[in-house]
Write a protein that holds these residues in place. Sequence first.
Motif, PDB file in Angstrom:
ATOM      1  N   HIS A  93       0.835  -1.076  -0.027  1.00  0.00           N
ATOM      2  CA  HIS A  93       0.035   0.033   0.004  1.00  0.00           C
ATOM      3  C   HIS A  93       0.764   1.223   0.006  1.00  0.00           C
ATOM      4  O   HIS A  93       0.269   2.190  -0.023  1.00  0.00           O
ATOM      5  CB  HIS A  93      -0.949  -0.157   1.334  1.00  0.00           C
ATOM      6  N   THR A  94       2.131   1.285   0.366  1.00  0.00           N
ATOM      7  CA  THR A  94       3.141   2.279   0.343  1.00  0.00           C
ATOM      8  C   THR A  94       3.589   2.321  -0.842  1.00  0.00           C
ATOM      9  O   THR A  94       3.708   1.265  -1.911  1.00  0.00           O
ATOM     10  CB  THR A  94       4.153   2.121   1.181  1.00  0.00           C
ATOM     11  N   PRO A  95       4.181   3.674  -1.562  1.00  0.00           N
ATOM     12  CA  PRO A  95       4.757   3.796  -2.972  1.00  0.00           C
ATOM     13  C   PRO A  95       5.803   2.916  -2.999  1.00  0.00           C
ATOM     14  O   PRO A  95       6.012   2.282  -4.056  1.00  0.00           O
ATOM     15  CB  PRO A  95       4.888   5.232  -2.896  1.00  0.00           C
ATOM     16  N   TRP A  96       6.776   2.793  -2.104  1.00  0.00           N
ATOM     17  CA  TRP A  96       8.143   1.994  -2.230  1.00  0.00           C
ATOM     18  C   TRP A  96       7.533   0.709  -2.095  1.00  0.00           C
ATOM     19  O   TRP A  96       8.214  -0.325  -2.995  1.00  0.00           O
ATOM     20  CB  TRP A  96       8.967   2.229  -0.955  1.00  0.00           C
ATOM     21  N   GLY A  97       6.772   0.179  -1.507  1.00  0.00           N
ATOM     22  CA  GLY A  97       6.381  -1.350  -1.340  1.00  0.00           C
ATOM     23  C   GLY A  97       5.774  -1.712  -2.822  1.00  0.00           C
ATOM     24  O   GLY A  97       5.853  -2.778  -3.351  1.00  0.00           O
ATOM     25  N   ALA A  98       4.839  -0.745  -3.288  1.00  0.00           N
ATOM     26  CA  ALA A  98       4.178  -1.408  -4.546  1.00  0.00           C
ATOM     27  C   ALA A  98       5.193  -1.465  -5.711  1.00  0.00           C
ATOM     28  O   ALA A  98       5.115  -2.268  -6.467  1.00  0.00           O
ATOM     29  CB  ALA A  98       3.205  -0.166  -4.992  1.00  0.00           C
ATOM     30  N   ARG A  99       6.355  -0.544  -5.732  1.00  0.00           N
ATOM     31  CA  ARG A  99       7.355  -0.600  -6.718  1.00  0.00           C
ATOM     32  C   ARG A  99       8.181  -1.871  -6.195  1.00  0.00           C
ATOM     33  O   ARG A  99       8.746  -2.408  -7.401  1.00  0.00           O
ATOM     34  CB  ARG A  99       8.202   0.723  -6.524  1.00  0.00           C
ATOM     35  N   MET A 100       8.276  -2.333  -5.054  1.00  0.00           N
ATOM     36  CA  MET A 100       9.224  -3.482  -4.889  1.00  0.00           C
ATOM     37  C   MET A 100       8.574  -4.991  -5.482  1.00  0.00           C
ATOM     38  O   MET A 100       9.185  -5.505  -6.010  1.00  0.00           O
ATOM     39  CB  MET A 100       9.318  -3.503  -3.402  1.00  0.00           C
ATOM     40  N   ILE A 101       7.101  -4.922  -5.457  1.00  0.00           N
ATOM     41  CA  ILE A 101       6.677  -6.111  -5.818  1.00  0.00           C
ATOM     42  C   ILE A 101       6.245  -6.259  -7.253  1.00  0.00           C
ATOM     43  O   ILE A 101       6.236  -6.801  -7.923  1.00  0.00           O
ATOM     44  CB  ILE A 101       5.447  -6.256  -4.979  1.00  0.00           C
ATOM     45  N   ALA A 102       6.084  -4.864  -7.696  1.00  0.00           N
ATOM     46  CA  ALA A 102       5.614  -4.627  -9.133  1.00  0.00           C
ATOM     47  C   ALA A 102       6.810  -4.734 -10.077  1.00  0.00           C
ATOM     48  O   ALA A 102       7.855  -4.386  -9.720  1.00  0.00           O
ATOM     49  CB  ALA A 102       4.919  -3.366  -9.653  1.00  0.00           C
ATOM     50  N   LEU A 103       6.579  -4.952 -11.312  1.00  0.00           N
ATOM     51  CA  LEU A 103       7.829  -5.125 -12.301  1.00  0.00           C
ATOM     52  C   LEU A 103       7.805  -3.757 -13.007  1.00  0.00           C
ATOM     53  O   LEU A 103       6.983  -3.043 -13.142  1.00  0.00           O
ATOM     54  CB  LEU A 103       7.568  -6.245 -13.280  1.00  0.00           C
ATOM     55  N   PRO A 104       9.087  -3.325 -13.612  1.00  0.00           N
ATOM     56  CA  PRO A 104       9.203  -1.912 -14.102  1.00  0.00           C
ATOM     57  C   PRO A 104       8.306  -2.103 -15.635  1.00  0.00           C
ATOM     58  O   PRO A 104       8.011  -2.848 -16.160  1.00  0.00           O
ATOM     59  CB  PRO A 104      10.728  -1.968 -14.602  1.00  0.00           C
ATOM     60  N   MET A 105       8.215  -0.655 -15.942  1.00  0.00           N
ATOM     61  CA  MET A 105       7.194  -0.515 -17.288  1.00  0.00           C
ATOM     62  C   MET A 105       7.866   0.584 -17.788  1.00  0.00           C
ATOM     63  O   MET A 105       8.494   1.608 -17.319  1.00  0.00           O
ATOM     64  CB  MET A 105       5.909  -0.002 -16.990  1.00  0.00           C
ATOM     65  N   SER A 106       8.249   0.375 -19.156  1.00  0.00           N
ATOM     66  CA  SER A 106       9.069   1.125 -19.938  1.00  0.00           C
ATOM     67  C   SER A 106       8.759   0.996 -21.448  1.00  0.00           C
ATOM     68  O   SER A 106       8.577  -0.174 -21.949  1.00  0.00           O
ATOM     69  CB  SER A 106      10.606   1.303 -19.705  1.00  0.00           C
TER      70      SER A 106
END
Length: 548
Positions: free
Chosen positions: A154-167
Amino acid sequence: MPGRARQLGFVFALLACALTTFGCLSTPQLQNYGNPVVLPADYSSLPSDAVPTPVASSQPAFGPDLDGNSTLLTGSTTIINTSPVSDPNAVTSTARSSSNVPDLTHIYRRTAQSDDRDRNPVIVIPGVLGSRLVDQRSGQVVWGQFGGDSIDPHTPWGARMIALPMSQGQPLSALTDAVKAVGTLDALDVRLLGIPFQINAYRDLLNALGIGGYRDAQTNLANIDYGNQSYNSFQFAYDWRRDNVENARRLHQFILDKKAYVESERRKRYGDDFEPVRFDIVAHSMGGLIARYYLQYGDADLSADQSAAPLTWAGAEHVARLIMIGTPNAGSVDTIANLIQGETLSRFLPRYEAAILGTMPALYQLLPRSRQNPVVAEGDRRGVDIMDPRVWGQFRWGLLDPRQQHIVRELLPEVSDPQERQQIVYDHLSKCLARARAFHAAMDAPAKPPEGTTIHLIAGDAHPTITQYRVDNRGTLTMTAMQPGDGKVSRPSALMDERYSTGTKWTPRLVTPIKWTSVNFLFADHLGLTSDPGFTDNVLFLLLESPR
């Protein structure tokens, strides 16, 4: 004291609820559904009183999660009336008595201790969510531990940790992070109200192999005298977020490494007097898809134009038996709901939003085939092509849901322009769906394994399993059809039964591109399959005693 007792009672109630939610209680109950109404994809021929009328509800509904357990469904899209359809006079029986459970240690002790220098070592491959993920930079557990200092999605840092990068402009294979798989989950570490405990994940499967004498460096769970024998078992942990073909290619290198190790150990013991080492693979759920791709294509990637690689059976050189357990060979309809509205493991554990799950290519590869009409339009009931990104844009599903844009903003903090963020997520969605279509094409090709390689299936067919949704013009889904299955994977999907596909004429005999050597059905749910005594007995017979 009374206050303390009430507090402890509340804690134990939470633990019981969480254990039930994960579906990991020791022995699954057998349920007699009487004469359940099982709805085919087109139920127009059924009497009107046999078709349930969906009842709209503003309350969150309960449904199966990514690995088949009961979970709270919430989010921007409402799933209506997903309860199993069963006879009102259905009776729930008691669990099996101990007199009905075979003494597997007694049955297989002698075989496990025999001097069989050519016995195939075993590789265990778990399903989605079945491997522990750790950030290599910080040592932080990203998946496999909850509570305490575990990450909070639920935190921005936690969301980025579990999600994969997009580009934009980069293939999915190039979109990597520092998170790696560090082992399979024989148990899941959870902390509630400061009290730690473990939930059984794949302990039953590993214990079953231990009974047969298959031991590895990570797990030693079964009580059995192995005599002077030692047989090898290995756990293939993988990043279940990433593309299945990518993980199949990693499996190839894993097999080469373990093959060299086993040959070295056998050479010390027997000299050069042993057969070339081949492996038996026991794979649960999505792990079966990875293993089957490897068997048929080896470490070959999909071609640059996303067409299927040539069917070479390159992996069969190293694999003698593949045993798939509850594998969604034709996909799982539940994955649609997970990608559209996110995933909540329980009321007391973190929720993973649709925008987070939507970054993971492997989940799109679990989608069902559009030719089997897993989603039909309200009104004319024409099939909806769920593999077309324009459909996701039309219904504003998943990554494209406006109510998920605050999560997208957290995942792309360096992109300030909302329109640019939308272009990035649409590009990512399109790449994931294109890759999934290509993966499906490769997996759907008719394929007969070469001599000396066999493919076996163990699946459930006693739990009503959703196989079709209806979508209205707002993108809202309503369950409209079910089939027997394990609550997560339907029987037709496990079998890859093409008789349920548009344009295929129904026949009394199974129509499937997979050449099954054997099929066994159990009366357990998706995770409960591996704790069923019938599962252990059948797997050990295949591995230890079946003729070659």
